[in-house]
Each structure stands twice: as C-alpha cells, then as structure tokens.
Design a protein around this motif. Sequence first.
Motif, mmCIF file in Angstrom:
data_model
loop_
_atom_site.group_PDB
_atom_site.id
_atom_site.type_symbol
_atom_site.label_atom_id
_atom_site.label_comp_id
_atom_site.label_asym_id
_atom_site.label_seq_id
_atom_site.Cartn_x
_atom_site.Cartn_y
_atom_site.Cartn_z
ATOM 1 N N MET A 56 0.658 -1.238 -0.147
ATOM 2 C CA MET A 56 -0.065 0.122 0.051
ATOM 3 C C MET A 56 0.952 1.289 -0.146
ATOM 4 O O MET A 56 0.507 2.414 -0.492
ATOM 5 N N GLY A 59 1.105 2.551 -3.737
ATOM 6 C CA GLY A 59 -0.436 2.657 -4.285
ATOM 7 C C GLY A 59 -1.508 2.201 -3.670
ATOM 8 O O GLY A 59 -1.275 2.050 -2.377
ATOM 9 N N SER A 60 -2.768 2.112 -4.353
ATOM 10 C CA SER A 60 -3.864 1.779 -3.753
ATOM 11 C C SER A 60 -4.369 0.229 -4.448
ATOM 12 O O SER A 60 -4.099 -0.013 -5.461
ATOM 13 N N ASN A 62 -6.982 -0.677 -4.101
ATOM 14 C CA ASN A 62 -8.307 -0.901 -4.604
ATOM 15 C C ASN A 62 -8.405 -0.371 -6.292
ATOM 16 O O ASN A 62 -9.357 -0.544 -6.726
ATOM 17 N N ALA A 63 -7.242 0.160 -6.720
ATOM 18 C CA ALA A 63 -7.263 0.603 -8.068
ATOM 19 C C ALA A 63 -7.444 -0.481 -9.174
ATOM 20 O O ALA A 63 -6.927 -1.550 -8.734
ATOM 21 N N ARG A 77 -4.059 -6.660 -6.258
ATOM 22 C CA ARG A 77 -5.522 -5.939 -5.887
ATOM 23 C C ARG A 77 -6.309 -6.579 -4.903
ATOM 24 O O ARG A 77 -6.312 -8.091 -4.912
#
Length: 446
Positions: A56, A59-60, A62-63, A77
């Motif tokens: 995390m 980045g995300s 959830n992307a 993800r």
Amino acid sequence: DTSVLVHDPRCLEVIRGADVAIPIFVVMELDELKNSARTQVAAAARQVSRFLSKLMQRGSLNAPEGIHDDELDTNYRIIANGEGNGLAALRETDVVKKMDVLILSAALSLKRQLPGRQVKLLSKDVNLRILADFEGVVAEDYNKDRIEPAVMFPGYRWVDVEDPAVVARAYGPDAHLLASDLGITDLLPNEYVITRGEREFLLRFAADTGELRPVPKDFMRTAGVNPRNIEQRIALDLLTDPDIQLVSLVGKAGTGKTFLALAAAMGQVSFGGTGQYDRILLSKPVIPMGKDVGYLPGDFAEKMQPWMMSFFDNLDQLVPSEPNAATAKGGARNEKAWEQLFATGQLEVQAIHSIRGRSISNSFMLIDEAQNLTPHEVKTIITRAAEGTKVVICGDPFQVDNPFLDASSNGLVHVTEAVKASPMTGAVFFTKGERSPLAELAATYL
C-alpha cells in the motif's frame, strides 16, 4: 483464499507473471486470525497483513490496475463480490459460514468482469474447490511447496554395468573412476550409485572431482554397528562423514533411521577423550497420535519423557544395562547405563518450541518424526546449527500426525528436496524394513 495465505504466508511473493486478486473477505479473516490461539496461524496472518501494508505504500490496492511488482511481474489488488464498494459487501459477513460463499462470489464476479481472462481460485480448502468447480470456476490446490514422496530424491540410483573391470578402477590407492566412465552425467553431490552385474558395488559421487568413490562396509569403529542392507550402508556413510552437515533419513517405520543416527552419534561424540562432537541433542515434535492424554505432570524432563521413548528404546540396544546391577548393591533403582550421559550434558533433550534463538555448536542434532514439522519449523531448527554441528532429520512421510500437513507438504520432504544439490547435504530413502517381519508387514500393507 485465506487457507492458502495461512498455509504459506510467502505465497504472494512467489507467484510470477500473474494478476493476484485477494477478496476483501480474506482480509477480514486475516484480522480474526491474527489473535488465534494457534500461534503459527496467528503469525502467518500477521505476516500477510504486513506484506499487504508494504504494498500500500506504493499505491492503492483498490485501483483497477492494482499495484505492480516489477521484479515478479505481478499485479496485486483487493476485490469485493460486485460492482459496489467493499464496505457494502462486508455487511454480509456477519455469519462466519458465509465466508467461503462470499470468496467464491468474488471469484465469479471477477470472471464476469474479465471474460477474456482465466480466473483461477487457489485454495487449500477442498470443499471450496468442489463448490467452485460446481459454479464453473477453475480451482486448484496451492502446490508450490508440495513434494510427492514417490518422486522425491532417493539419494541413490541403480546402474547396470556389464564389465566389472570398469568399476574396479574405483578401488586401489591410485585408482580413479569418473561418473562419465559409466555414462552418467546428471549425478547430484553425494548421490550414490549401486552397480548391477556380476558383482554389486556401492559408490558415492564426489561433485568436486567428478569421481565415484567406494563406500566401506565396516562401520564398527565409527558407529559401533554394521549395516544390514545397502540402504543402511549409505546412511552410515553419510552419518559418519563430518563434511556432510545435513542428513535426511526418509522411509517407512522399522527401517532403522533413528537407530542408525543414534549409533553414529554415540560413535562420534566425545566421552572424556577425543570426538567429533561434544554432545548429542535429541528432539522431536510433540504431536500425539490419536486422542491426547492432556497435560502431563512434572518438570521439563518428566513432561518430555513419554515423547522421547523412541530414543530411549534405541539407547537400550546401543548401551545395554546389566540387569539389577544397582539394586544388587543396595541402590534404590536400576539406572540405565546411558542415563548418566544426560547428567553430564553429553545427551540433551531439546523441545522444538523453545529452540528459536539458540546457537548450537559442536553438536550432533537428531530430529526425529520430522514429517510432523512444517517447512518453516525445519528451517528454524537447521538455522540453529553453528560451527561444527551436524543435523540429522528422520521421519516417515506416510505417517503424518500433524492435522495441517500431509505426505507432500511436510518439512521433511520439503527440505530433503530443496537442498539436494548442496555438497554439504546427503539423503537416503529407505525401503527395506529391519525391525521385524510383522513390523515390515504392517508398514507395507496397512
């Protein structure tokens, strides 16, 4: 799913060239398991959570494109089971039994979103795999760490030799026999060759020179016993060679694994004079077969005694005691001839659960029933070995009592296969029982 992550918390780091999707329900299960009474499960859950937290930072999760790892060429993800956000999906998780259904629904949702891609569900849960197959989702067991005993490294091979004069080159003070002279090019370090022909010869491959060297038949001086078959001869050769620092003795019950290892240890430990090792350290996992009898009374030695009986039985044969010797002289009880070795520290019992942090030097470490240990536990034990220590792991992969392991996933077969190419290691897979005809019958057919 959660079962895979708990089984191997490093699994996310070994999958290459793929898109890895983790259902949000799995994250919730990891949160529940981090405080599990089963310490190994709790530790695995926390390790996976830390890995996801580290991801995390880049980045995300959830992307839609996830987070890409360039070294592994893998995307990570987190997904839910529909088009909505994860919070809406989590409201359905109030009933624990729904978790498998929600994980499967997440896989089905992903399959609908990616019609041109293969969606594969990795799970250790056989019932979830059955449900997935029923719903048309490809499901597989996580098998990155599975080694089938039938195909694992046996430690030796049979070779047909028509001309015994060729093998005779290995004998004599200035004789040399290369593996290539027998047409063999793929031997591993310390692998043995048994020749078939007019005579049977046993040779060991030396990887540094490419030579095949003869193996002695008499081990009375170094081990105090002689082998009953060619597999035991291989084992004693490995056990009495100080340059071999890790030995795996694998095979069914009654083949002599523990007896030979103890005999070799007793023959090499220092008893007031010179010896290769200062002490013998005995250990085995404390896992009951069948129903447990509950907590055992007494101090550490008294609690461990029932688990160490396999060692004591063999010590009785190796160091026989004179019947009634002590009571005949007025003693309270007849002490075993080998019991004094525990008092002097030359024999020591080590519990598996407290071995972490130790640095064990100049010792002969014998780990019995290693098929009941996980790969991580066996690694922890071996990394305790300091300068001058030899580690021997014994076990029968077909008699696993640990409910979380089987013949293909236990630490014994995993380590034996993983280190087979190292010149510091050696292995032998026993097939011939020597305990008794009845024990051989049971081990073979039951």
